[in-house]
Design a protein around this motif. Structure first.
Motif, PDB file in Angstrom:
ATOM      1  N   PRO A 223      52.361  38.445  -1.177  1.00  0.00           N
ATOM      2  CA  PRO A 223      52.582  37.542  -2.320  1.00  0.00           C
ATOM      3  C   PRO A 223      53.390  36.303  -1.938  1.00  0.00           C
ATOM      4  N   GLN A 224      54.179  36.394  -0.887  1.00  0.00           N
ATOM      5  CA  GLN A 224      54.975  35.233  -0.462  1.00  0.00           C
ATOM      6  C   GLN A 224      54.101  34.040  -0.106  1.00  0.00           C
ATOM      7  N   LEU A 225      52.890  34.339   0.402  1.00  0.00           N
ATOM      8  CA  LEU A 225      51.973  33.247   0.738  1.00  0.00           C
ATOM      9  C   LEU A 225      51.678  32.416  -0.499  1.00  0.00           C
ATOM     10  N   TYR A 226      51.460  33.101  -1.633  1.00  0.00           N
ATOM     11  CA  TYR A 226      51.176  32.382  -2.871  1.00  0.00           C
ATOM     12  C   TYR A 226      52.396  31.590  -3.336  1.00  0.00           C
ATOM     13  N   GLU A 227      53.574  32.211  -3.222  1.00  0.00           N
ATOM     14  CA  GLU A 227      54.809  31.522  -3.617  1.00  0.00           C
ATOM     15  C   GLU A 227      54.948  30.228  -2.840  1.00  0.00           C
ATOM     16  N   ALA A 228      54.775  30.350  -1.510  1.00  0.00           N
ATOM     17  CA  ALA A 228      54.917  29.179  -0.647  1.00  0.00           C
ATOM     18  C   ALA A 228      53.908  28.104  -1.027  1.00  0.00           C
ATOM     19  N   ALA A 229      52.669  28.551  -1.297  1.00  0.00           N
ATOM     20  CA  ALA A 229      51.625  27.578  -1.621  1.00  0.00           C
ATOM     21  C   ALA A 229      51.950  26.862  -2.930  1.00  0.00           C
ATOM     22  N   LYS A 230      52.505  27.632  -3.904  1.00  0.00           N
ATOM     23  CA  LYS A 230      52.838  27.026  -5.191  1.00  0.00           C
ATOM     24  C   LYS A 230      53.902  25.954  -5.002  1.00  0.00           C
ATOM     25  N   ILE A 231      54.897  26.273  -4.182  1.00  0.00           N
ATOM     26  CA  ILE A 231      55.967  25.303  -3.948  1.00  0.00           C
ATOM     27  C   ILE A 231      55.412  24.049  -3.285  1.00  0.00           C
ATOM     28  N   ASP A 232      54.411  24.252  -2.418  1.00  0.00           N
ATOM     29  CA  ASP A 232      53.779  23.084  -1.795  1.00  0.00           C
ATOM     30  C   ASP A 232      52.837  22.371  -2.755  1.00  0.00           C
ATOM     31  N   GLY A 233      52.718  22.896  -3.962  1.00  0.00           N
ATOM     32  CA  GLY A 233      51.894  22.225  -4.959  1.00  0.00           C
ATOM     33  C   GLY A 233      50.416  22.512  -4.867  1.00  0.00           C
TER      34      GLY A 233
END
Lengths: 318, 312
Positions: free
Chosen positions: A207-217
């Protein structure tokens, strides 16, 4: 576990393989005993028929039995490769199977991704419950449902066609449409259920991959494209190999439950042909040769697929 | 793509907003709407054939024959169900199916489990070879005719055991149970051993009670298999009094509708019901057991399948 195994080897260094085997069997004799019935069943019901394949190389006669029937070498295989029947059946098998792969293999992947995007859990669960359901029905029931809904006499689909000014179609009797019926009904029955494997694969993505992607917009679409899809690629490949290994199994049970003599020409596949000619006409040796062709090619396909998957994706079925 | 989304996530970390997450962008909202519409339609498409069938089974003969029944019964009657449930041949086939499902499920669950347990123990010598031997049968088979000839030779043709004996060890289900056993903590077994428990005691009093979810799943799979199997019956059973329901239904379905007629059920001409309604009612009756257990077991089987498929 490991330690005790190591200790054993130290304490008894000079024993041979069979001696160690014997002491293991004595220690865990009850485990071997539990295994025994399963192995015996396997030998009787799975491996004996494999030995029975030899009748493809004989002129088998049920009264003479296996050993008394004369050897004929590759006679039945020569007949197979020159027979018009077999050419037709092989063609039908490949066409139906390929149609199913092209239309029905990607569908569960797309639907699983879409299901995964549903945020309302109650709606999602309801949808899942409903679309899994047909998997639990027999092909007889499914063909009953569709014979009814596709019939020319009061079938819903034909009513809609007529409503839009089209001619009613006898789907189950029409050589132009019967294959579409096979593909569509197979899709109706199994698409929902097939999503399970991919939904399981989603849960293994960090799930961290999604978190990171969200932060990158990253938008949801980009997240699907760059995280979800790559995350389930190994499973997709695996499922594809398994599917290709079954390419000669175009759906024998389905077709047997749905077809009828008017559409034999477009729907008689290897499995149904072996059933009709083998058991119906008692053409045992020839149809065993046909069945063996199917098994051997399927086996080779799976082995090849697995080899390629191990080599390039470092993951295989076994 | 950082229109409306980023501010709430990054800049206003101090102000605690009640709404968690990021507000969807317009394309995302369109996609969401599309998604809900799509799955609603998919659900309807899945259920439609049933609704249609139920309507037909409950409609009067005249309405069904004139083809005006769609999703709602016209000329409501329950006679068709009464008729089917009183038909001796149908009820006999149902009894056969219930027997097969009960006996088949119990036996195969037992056999498959006791086979899976030893194979889940890494210390079992020869485990790899046994496993290979099992998996090979998933990849290669003798095919229909040699299998039929074997059953013939064993005098199992036209007997009920032929419908469950060969299915007793299912390799795929065995592998699922095995991987579940492998997930149980080793320490349980070790402490039981210290207390003097043997392998069988550990299996029946420790491993099995802990494995109920996966056993329930596999039991469901077996039950569905035996309830739904018509193919084996079609191959091995010709005696009408031994035909399970699915085979009976298959012959009933192919006997009319768009196909040629051939009486399987003796419809009384005076009865206010059409062959189509009778087929519809028979199909519904055969489906009801699955419809009844399905919602209760769903949570088990999904979990069970996930265990099996992720480990592969």
């Amino acid at each position: 576990m490991n330690q005790s195994a190591a200790n054993q080897q130290i304490s008894r260094p000079h024993k041979g393989y069979f001696a160690t085997l014997w002491s293991d069997v004595r220690k865990d004799w009850d485990l071997y005993l539990l295994l025994l019935p399963g192995v015996l069943f396997l030998l009787l019901f799975k491996y004996t028929p494999m030995y029975g394949i030899l009748i493809a190389f004989k002129d088998f006669n049920i009264f003479d039995g296996m050993s008394a029937s004369p050897w004929v070498g590759f006679k039945h295989f020569e007949k197979l490769f020159t027979s018009d029947d077999f050419a037709l059946v092989l063609k039908n098998t490949l066409i139906i199977s390929l149609l199913k792969i092209v239309f029905l293999f990607p569908l569960p992947i797309v639907i699983a991704i879409m299901l995964n995007e549903l945020k309302n859990m109650i709606f999602k669960r309801t949808v899942q419950t409903v679309i899994y359901l047909p998997h639990f029905l027999s092909w007889v029931i499914v063909s009953g449902l569709f014979i009814d809904i596709l019939s020319t006499n009061g079938g819903l689909v034909n009513k809609v066609l007529v409503h839009f000014g089209m001619e009613p179609i006898a789907f189950f009797m029409d050589t132009d449409y019967f294959r579409s019926v096979l593909v569509a009904t197979a899709g109706w029955k199994e698409t929902g259920w097939s999503t399970i494997v991919y939904l399981a694969a989603f849960s293994t993505i960090d799930p961290q991959l999604y978190e990171a992607a969200k932060i990158d917009g990253a938008s949801r679409w980009r997240q699907i494209w760059h995280i979800t899809l790559p995350g389930i690629t190994p499973i997709i490949v695996l499922m594809f190999i398994l599917r290709l290994g079954n390419i000669f199994e175009a759906g024998t049970e389905q077709i047997l439950a749905m077809y009828n003599p008017t559409v034999y020409k477009v729907s008689d596949v290897i499995g149904t042909y072996v059933y009709r000619m083998g058991l119906g006409n008692q053409d045992y040796s020839f149809t065993t040769a046909v069945g063996m062709f199917e098994s051997v090619i399927g086996f080779i396909l799976i082995l090849t697929g697995n080899y390629l998957s191990r080599k390039y994706l470092h993951r295989g079925i076994w | 793509m950082k229109t409306a989304s980023s501010p709430s996530a990054v800049s206003v970390a101090g102000k605690s907003k009640p709404k968690t997450g990021i507000r969807p962008t317009l394309p995302e909202r369109i996609f969401n709407v599309f998604n809900y519409v799509f799955f609603t339609l998919m659900g309807i498409t899945t259920l439609l054939p049933f609704v249609n069938l139920i309507a037909k089974s409950l409609s009067s003969e005249a309405a069904v024959i004139s083809g005006i029944v769609n999703l709602w019964p016209i000329g409501f009657q329950l006679g068709t169900y009464k008729f089917v449930l009183q038909d001796a041949a149908f009820m006999n086939s149902m009894k056969i199916s219930i027997f097969l499902t009960a006996v088949g499920t119990a036996l195969s669950l037992f056999m498959t489990t006791i086979t899976a347990y030893p194979l889940s123990k890494p210390r079992l010598r020869g485990r790899k070879w046994f496993l290979l031997m099992f998996i090979f049968t998933m990849l290669f088979s003798g095919g229909l005719i040699p299998t039929y000839l074997l059953m013939h030779k064993l005098h199992l043709v036209n007997t009920l055991p032929v419908l469950f004996l060969p299915a007793m060890v299912n390799v795929y289900n065995m592998l699922i149970i095995k991987s579940y056993f492998e997930g149980l903590p080793d320490s349980l077994e070790e402490s039981a051993k210290l207390d003097g428990a043997g392998n069988l005691r550990i299996l029946f009093f420790i491993a099995l009670p802990l494995s109920l979810p996966v056993l329930a799943t596999i039991a469901l799979f077996f039950a569905v298999y035996f309830w739904n199997d018509y193919f084996n019956a079609m191959i091995y059973i010709s005696n009408p009094s031994l035909k399970p329901m699915q085979l009976f239904l298959k012959e009933l379905l192919l006997s009319s509708g768009d196909f040629m007629r051939n009486e399987t059920l003796n419809v009384d001409a005076a009865l206010n019901t059409s062959p189509q309604s009778i087929q519809a009612a028979s199909i519904m009756i055969a489906t009801v057991p699955i419809l009844l257990v399905y919602p209760f077991l769903q949570k088990y089987f999904v979990k069970g399948v996930l265990v099996g498929s992720v480990k592969g």
